[in-house]
Design an enzyme around this catalytic site. Structure first.
Site, PDB file in Angstrom:
ATOM      1  N   SER A  91     -36.205  -3.738 -37.308  1.00 13.24           N
ATOM      2  CA  SER A  91     -36.201  -2.406 -37.898  1.00 13.24           C
ATOM      3  C   SER A  91     -36.412  -1.326 -36.839  1.00 13.24           C
ATOM      4  O   SER A  91     -35.607  -1.193 -35.929  1.00 13.24           O
ATOM      5  CB  SER A  91     -37.249  -2.332 -39.011  1.00 13.24           C
ATOM      6  OG  SER A  91     -37.113  -1.163 -39.771  1.00 13.24           O
ATOM      7  N   ASP A 228     -33.238   4.515 -38.488  1.00 13.88           N
ATOM      8  CA  ASP A 228     -33.772   3.579 -37.501  1.00 13.88           C
ATOM      9  C   ASP A 228     -32.702   2.533 -37.200  1.00 13.88           C
ATOM     10  O   ASP A 228     -31.549   2.654 -37.632  1.00 13.88           O
ATOM     11  CB  ASP A 228     -35.070   2.938 -38.003  1.00 13.88           C
ATOM     12  CG  ASP A 228     -34.889   2.198 -39.328  1.00 13.88           C
ATOM     13  OD1 ASP A 228     -33.822   2.337 -39.963  1.00 13.88           O
ATOM     14  OD2 ASP A 228     -35.822   1.474 -39.734  1.00 13.88           O
ATOM     15  N   ASP A 230     -31.967  -0.504 -38.154  1.00 15.69           N
ATOM     16  CA  ASP A 230     -31.280  -1.267 -39.193  1.00 15.69           C
ATOM     17  C   ASP A 230     -30.947  -0.420 -40.406  1.00 15.69           C
ATOM     18  O   ASP A 230     -30.462  -0.927 -41.413  1.00 15.69           O
ATOM     19  CB  ASP A 230     -32.100  -2.490 -39.613  1.00 15.69           C
ATOM     20  CG  ASP A 230     -33.405  -2.118 -40.298  1.00 15.69           C
ATOM     21  OD1 ASP A 230     -33.960  -1.044 -39.984  1.00 15.69           O
ATOM     22  OD2 ASP A 230     -33.892  -2.904 -41.131  1.00 15.69           O
ATOM     23  N   ASP A 232     -32.591   1.037 -42.756  1.00 11.90           N
ATOM     24  CA  ASP A 232     -33.288   1.040 -44.043  1.00 11.90           C
ATOM     25  C   ASP A 232     -34.092   2.332 -44.192  1.00 11.90           C
ATOM     26  O   ASP A 232     -34.356   2.788 -45.299  1.00 11.90           O
ATOM     27  CB  ASP A 232     -34.170  -0.190 -44.236  1.00 11.90           C
ATOM     28  CG  ASP A 232     -35.277  -0.341 -43.196  1.00 11.90           C
ATOM     29  OD1 ASP A 232     -35.243   0.345 -42.152  1.00 11.90           O
ATOM     30  OD2 ASP A 232     -36.187  -1.167 -43.431  1.00 11.90           O
TER      31      ASP A 232
END
Length: 434
Positions: A91, A228, A230, A232
């Site tokens: 992440s 960020d 990834d 999410d």
């Protein structure tokens, strides 16, 4: 082994191909079909290969969607009629880290029971490996296009906005495509996927995204959006270059999503300003432990219309139970098209909030002592996640850091002097318990 965000840590130390293989075997033992995907970190290719091998050794099929945003992986579990999904990602962590996060078909991350079940299988290390002719298949697929189509079909507005999008060298291209498809004029920053995150650190904080805020302020933009690694998480910049605090964005999203009489789910460290702003609109607040998995669990309750964390994780339970940065980007664009974010911000209260860290050697012992003292001395106490105390002046929260030898102290009040007093009060409780 599993935290609320899955397994996460330095590659070659805590996170290895051997561990990924064992996670795959544990997951393969209770599933028939698993979706896997990863963020742009180079170590992810190695971890996906070992994860897929472990899953297939148990006779379970793998659908590999390659480099993809974490919400794309989470949504693809249902799209592919799979039993589970795994995002290989750390992440917002730095490039030397990686990890694995497990997803259910509902889009919700594995809850405590699921994580404990997988952990038990890993620790038992007794996989029933299949012979050569019963191994699972590995299918290569692309779920990004469906993700974009799903987002666009769920948006009724035709937007005509100039939007700057900072992808942070991550996997958030879905946001760009969805915004373009809804009529936005998009300029990208740090758009080339690169797991070294050369453009800026992966976490989308105001400090890390100063270049985006400056670009929006000095250019002809209505909005800035950032993710960020990834994708999410999603944070936003108003058209005047103001980087919205997580609490401000949470309040705006919640007020937009919920009707009077409904509730929203927020973690225990959320600003009092959010609760006050929503109370004016007859929207209630349910507090959860810190972590999007807890917010998602609360969002399954029938009268909870939205869940969010000030860190940038936003959940619309009528869409999906995973934090979807691309969905959030589209929703904030829709809001900006109706009324500029800088104008919306003017209606939000802002209260002084103070934070401090106290270094300790034995976090558990200190927190146990703090809890005992607080329960003896205060009337309105929550031990949902750390110790949160409500007073007439404001509140304070004492929590142990999940990764460092620290106790984190937060205090907020409607007046500056009260915030300082509450912080000193809370800090003294920790110092006395050391």
């Amino acid at each position: 082994m599993f935290g609320t965000s899955g397994i996460r840590g330095p590659v070659g130390e805590e996170v290895t191909a051997a561990l990924s293989l064992r996670v795959g075997r544990a997951l393969g033992a209770e599933t028939d079909r698993v979706v896997v995907g990863r963020d742009p970190r180079e170590s992810g290719a190695l971890l996906v290969d070992s994860l897929a091998a472990g899953i297939r050794e148990l006779g379970t099929d793998v659908v590999d969607i390659g480099v993809a945003a974490t919400p794309t992986v989470a949504r693809a579990v249902a799209w592919e009629n799979a039993d589970a999904g795994v995002s290989v990602t750390a992440s917002h962590n730095p490039p030397e880290d990686n990890g694995l996060k497990l997803w259910q078909p509902s889009g919700q991350a594995y809850d405590a029971e699921g994580r404990e079940r997988i952990t038990a299988r890993i620790e038992a290390d007794e996989p029933e490996l299949r012979p050569w002719n019963e191994l699972g298949e590995r299918e290569i697929a692309d779920a990004a296009e469906r993700h974009v189509d799903t987002l666009v079909s769920g948006s009724e507005a035709t937007l005509n906005l100039d939007v700057a999008v900072d992808l942070g060298n991550g996997a958030g291209r879905v946001s760009v495509d969805a915004l373009v498809e809804t009529g936005c004029h998009v300029e990208t920053v740090n758009a080339q996927p690169d797991g070294r995150f050369p453009g800026r650190p992966s976490e989308p904080t105001s400090e890390n995204c100063e270049a985006l805020a400056t670009l929006v302020a000095e250019g002809e933009y209505d909005l800035g959006v950032t993710h960020d690694g990834d994708a999410d998480r999603m944070r936003a910049v108003a058209g005047n270059g103001t980087f919205l605090s997580g609490d401000a964005l949470l309040a705006l999203f919640a007020a937009d999503a919920a009707e009077p009489g409904e509730r929203v789910a927020v973690p225990v460290d959320t600003s009092l300003a959010v609760e006050d702003y929503l109370a004016e609109r007859d929207i209630g607040v349910t507090r959860t432990p810190v972590g999007d998995v807890y917010v998602a669990a609360a969002a399954t309750e029938p009268d909870v219309a939205f869940g969010g964390e000030p860190s940038g994780a936003w959940i619309w339970p009528d869409e999906t139970l995973c934090p979807d940065g691309a969905l959030a980007a589209l929703r904030v664009a829709e809001m900006a098209a109706e009324e500029p974010l800088e104008s919306r911000l003017a209606a939000l209260p802002s209260y002084p909030i103070r934070r401090a860290n106290v270094e300790v050697e034995r976090k558990r012992d200190v927190m146990a002592s703090v809890e005992t003292g607080v329960l003896d001395d205060y009337d309105d106490v929550s031990t949902l996640d750390g110790v949160r105390v409500e007073t007439e002046r404001g509140w304070f929260l004492i929590r142990a850091s999940g990764t460092q030898p620290l106790i984190r102290v937060t205090a907020e009040a409607r007046e500056e002097a009260d915030a300082k007093k509450l912080l000193a009060e809370a800090r003294e409780l920790v110092e006395s318990a050391r």
